[in-house]
Design a protein around this motif. Sequence first.
Motif, short mmCIF file in Angstrom:
data_model
loop_
_atom_site.label_atom_id
_atom_site.label_comp_id
_atom_site.label_asym_id
_atom_site.label_seq_id
_atom_site.Cartn_x
_atom_site.Cartn_y
_atom_site.Cartn_z
N UNK A 110 0.82 -1.21 0.00
CA UNK A 110 0.00 0.00 0.00
C UNK A 110 0.86 1.26 0.00
N UNK A 111 2.07 1.17 0.51
CA UNK A 111 2.95 2.35 0.55
C UNK A 111 3.33 2.82 -0.84
N UNK A 134 -1.81 -0.71 -9.40
CA UNK A 134 -0.85 -0.06 -10.30
C UNK A 134 0.17 0.73 -9.48
N UNK A 135 1.35 0.95 -10.02
CA UNK A 135 2.36 1.69 -9.27
C UNK A 135 1.93 3.13 -9.00
N UNK A 136 2.19 3.59 -7.81
CA UNK A 136 1.94 4.97 -7.45
C UNK A 136 3.14 5.78 -7.93
#
Length: 165
Positions: A134-135, A142-144
């Motif tokens: 979640x970080x 999808x990638x943050x």
Amino acid sequence: MAGAAAPLLLLLLLLAASAEPQLRFKPPAEAPVRLFTDPELARYDGHQEGQPIYLAVKGVVFDVTSGKEFYGKGAPYNALVGKDSTRGVAKMSLDPADLTHDTTGLTEEELKSLDDIFNNVYKAKYPIVGYTSRRILNEDGSPNLDFKPEDQPHFSIKDDLGKQV
């Protein structure tokens, strides 16, 4: 004159070389830090004998196995392990509704308590083995792309891992 200095220089280099292993930092003998999804983290809930016990607070996964008497199967704080229990730690609550990463609506006092416990208990006492997905991932997986560890509150790769990356 230069010929006389050579043995002295050699002696100094030998002394420095023999002292070098004492000055060098040893890498930790622990497992590498990894990223945990919620189902992966759930496997480390203290119910399987011989398996490590992991607890996440503020997205940081700690190995709390050394505190088995508190976090193991049937222990008083077992409800906190195998998940990110940030809200429960902040509220000092074992209510299943509070055993989540969500800090929405916490009071200033609860947030201060969370920081104190995170820094003075978990980071001070237990090894970090990873981070929750979640970080660095969005809800859809999808990638943050906006995630930068240095921008996260109380998150520093240097502080959390004990070395600069």
